[in-house]
Design a protein around this motif. Structure first.
Motif, mmCIF file in Angstrom:
data_model
loop_
_atom_site.group_PDB
_atom_site.id
_atom_site.type_symbol
_atom_site.label_atom_id
_atom_site.label_comp_id
_atom_site.label_asym_id
_atom_site.label_seq_id
_atom_site.Cartn_x
_atom_site.Cartn_y
_atom_site.Cartn_z
ATOM 1 N N GLY A 95 0.797 -1.213 0.000
ATOM 2 C CA GLY A 95 0.000 0.000 0.000
ATOM 3 C C GLY A 95 0.835 1.273 0.000
ATOM 4 N N TRP A 96 0.157 2.392 -0.235
ATOM 5 C CA TRP A 96 0.749 3.729 -0.305
ATOM 6 C C TRP A 96 0.417 4.517 0.955
ATOM 7 C CZ3 TRP A 96 3.577 5.127 -4.627
ATOM 8 C CH2 TRP A 96 3.455 4.288 -5.740
ATOM 9 N N PHE A 97 1.419 5.238 1.478
ATOM 10 C CA PHE A 97 1.193 6.035 2.677
ATOM 11 C C PHE A 97 1.841 7.408 2.514
ATOM 12 C CE2 PHE A 97 0.546 1.706 3.881
ATOM 13 C CZ PHE A 97 -0.527 1.764 4.766
ATOM 14 N N ARG A 98 1.155 8.388 3.061
ATOM 15 C CA ARG A 98 1.650 9.758 2.953
ATOM 16 C C ARG A 98 2.873 9.987 3.833
ATOM 17 N NH1 ARG A 98 -2.487 13.420 1.115
ATOM 18 N NH2 ARG A 98 -1.748 15.011 2.573
ATOM 19 N N LYS A 99 2.972 9.241 4.936
ATOM 20 C CA LYS A 99 4.113 9.352 5.852
ATOM 21 C C LYS A 99 4.675 7.954 6.101
ATOM 22 C CE LYS A 99 2.275 13.425 8.267
ATOM 23 N NZ LYS A 99 1.849 13.975 9.588
ATOM 24 N N PRO A 100 5.960 7.841 6.397
ATOM 25 C CA PRO A 100 6.548 6.523 6.645
ATOM 26 C C PRO A 100 6.028 5.913 7.949
ATOM 27 C CG PRO A 100 8.139 8.247 7.112
ATOM 28 C CD PRO A 100 6.964 8.921 6.472
ATOM 29 N N ALA A 131 -8.305 12.729 3.097
ATOM 30 C CA ALA A 131 -9.437 12.011 3.683
ATOM 31 C C ALA A 131 -9.011 10.626 4.139
ATOM 32 C CB ALA A 131 -10.584 11.917 2.682
ATOM 33 N N VAL A 132 -7.982 10.080 3.484
ATOM 34 C CA VAL A 132 -7.336 8.859 3.960
ATOM 35 C C VAL A 132 -5.839 9.121 4.016
ATOM 36 C CG1 VAL A 132 -9.106 7.275 3.101
ATOM 37 C CG2 VAL A 132 -7.157 7.848 1.640
ATOM 38 N N ASP A 133 -5.155 8.414 4.917
ATOM 39 C CA ASP A 133 -3.703 8.559 5.086
ATOM 40 C C ASP A 133 -2.932 7.542 4.269
ATOM 41 O OD1 ASP A 133 -3.986 10.547 7.271
ATOM 42 O OD2 ASP A 133 -4.836 8.837 8.351
ATOM 43 N N GLY A 134 -3.614 6.483 3.874
ATOM 44 C CA GLY A 134 -2.969 5.435 3.115
ATOM 45 C C GLY A 134 -3.977 4.697 2.260
ATOM 46 N N VAL A 135 -3.474 4.002 1.249
ATOM 47 C CA VAL A 135 -4.331 3.308 0.292
ATOM 48 C C VAL A 135 -3.757 1.929 0.001
ATOM 49 C CG1 VAL A 135 -4.953 3.215 -2.158
ATOM 50 C CG2 VAL A 135 -5.341 5.305 -0.850
#
Length: 358
Positions: free
Chosen positions: A157-162, A207-211
């Motif tokens: 998945g993808w995340f805005r922060k580690p 709206a979401v932090d990760g996908v």
């Protein structure tokens, strides 16, 4: 003309008259509607759905024409199951993990946490009794399911922060569906169920932090790398990505045997084609994302994987405890996974370790 000759001629003419409607019915052109859960021509499942519709038309010699509707054109992305159930469409292309609210065990027929790999999943469906259980699960809804595509092994998945560890998941909003959502909830995250067309905007706006979505090829096409640079591996929630073709039982029963065979074989051909295409394009896309796309590739922190494995055991045990069809699907799936273990260690895993990075 003798009486005998006349009677023979009349008999042949009568037989031809009776046979003609049957021949015409066999050659009748049918037009079906296929609704999908995907944006039109989305690399991976969107193109998968288009090719399936085209295969059916070509293999039937034009006798069964499938008109394709992408997500939102006829019904919303997550309402395609209902569309087939209600008769709004004869077919749908989607993924069974979306329907756990209707049939809890449906997720097993796409993927489950720490479940079967793509090839192991196909083996279970085709040789281990999975198809029969799938048919039984969907029978109350008047739907006949088929494997009809695979996006292969997924990414984490993808995340805005580690993410440094398990504590970082606490309260984190993650787009996830099916049993993935349940698992992330058990790990402290807040799962958000979104259809494919809505994911990018949710990640972009925060709206979401990760996908959690699919593999590198489809992920890159969605543009997630533009708004989130931290990409995690390996998947533990979705080790497989089988898509499904849903066919109305009423429409299916109304087909002659040869057109039923067309649908079944078109689904099987598309399933294999898509799986190999996914492997090829995912390798290409991941190299591009990491090589020059500004994406940082991370392994999941060890404490997250360990906690997820324990949580998954509890999550899956609930299916066994439920009894009925849920328990039988669970038991069949777990038996297939157990059966595959030794062979996987002695074959794929051992070979990849021997081959090394080359």
């Amino acid at each position: 003309m003798s009486n005998t000759t006349r009677r023979t001629a009349l008999g042949l003419a009568g037989a031809a008259t009776l046979a003609a409607p049957a021949v015409l019915r066999a050659q009748e052109t049918r037009t079906w509607r296929m609704v999908t859960s995907w944006p039109r021509d989305l690399p991976g499942p969107g193109m998968n759905a288009r090719r399936l519709a085209e295969r059916i038309g070509q293999m039937s010699g034009g006798r069964l024409v499938v008109k394709l509707y992408s997500a939102g054109e006829l019904v919303p992305a997550l309402q395609v199951f209902d569309a087939v159930y209600s008769g709004t469409a004869e077919m749908a292309h989607s993924a069974s993990l979306y329907w756990t609210g209707k049939a809890r065990a449906a997720a097993f027929f796409t993927t489950i946490p720490f479940g079967l790999t793509p090839q192991e999943h196909i083996a279970w469906i085709e040789h281990g009794g999975g198809q029969e259980l799938w048919d039984e699960l969907y029978e109350p809804f008047g739907i006949k399911p088929f494997m009809a595509g695979s996006s292969g092994m997924q990414m984490g998945g993808w995340f805005r922060k580690p993410l440094q560890g398990l504590a970082d998941l606490d309260g984190l909003k993650i787009r996830a569906v099916g049993l993935s959502a349940d698992l992330f909830r058990r790990l402290g995250a807040l799962p958000v169920v979104l259809g494919v067309p809505d994911i990018y905007a949710a990640l972009q706006t925060g709206a979401v932090d990760g996908v959690e979505f699919l593999g590198p090829s489809s992920d890159r096409a969605q543009g997630f790398q533009q708004v989130a640079s931290h990409y995690y591996w390996p998947t533990f929630t979705k080790p497989n990505g089988t898509a499904e073709c849903l066919v109305s039982r009423g429409a299916w029963d109304g087909l002659p045997p040869d057109l039923r065979a067309v649908i079944a074989n078109a689904c099987a051909a598309e399933n294999q084609f898509t799986l190999t295409e996914s492997d090829w394009r995912n390798a290409e896309a991941l190299e591009a994302l990491v090589g020059g796309g500004g994406v940082q590739l991370h392994p999941w922190p060890g404490d997250i994987v360990a906690a997820a494995r324990l949580a998954a055991e509890d999550l899956l045990a609930a299916f066994d405890a439920a009894g009925g069809i849920d328990a039988r699907i669970h038991d069949s799936y777990v038996a297939a996974r157990r059966r595959a273990q030794l062979w996987a260690r002695a074959s794929t895993r051992a070979y990849l370790e021997a081959r090394g990075v080359a």
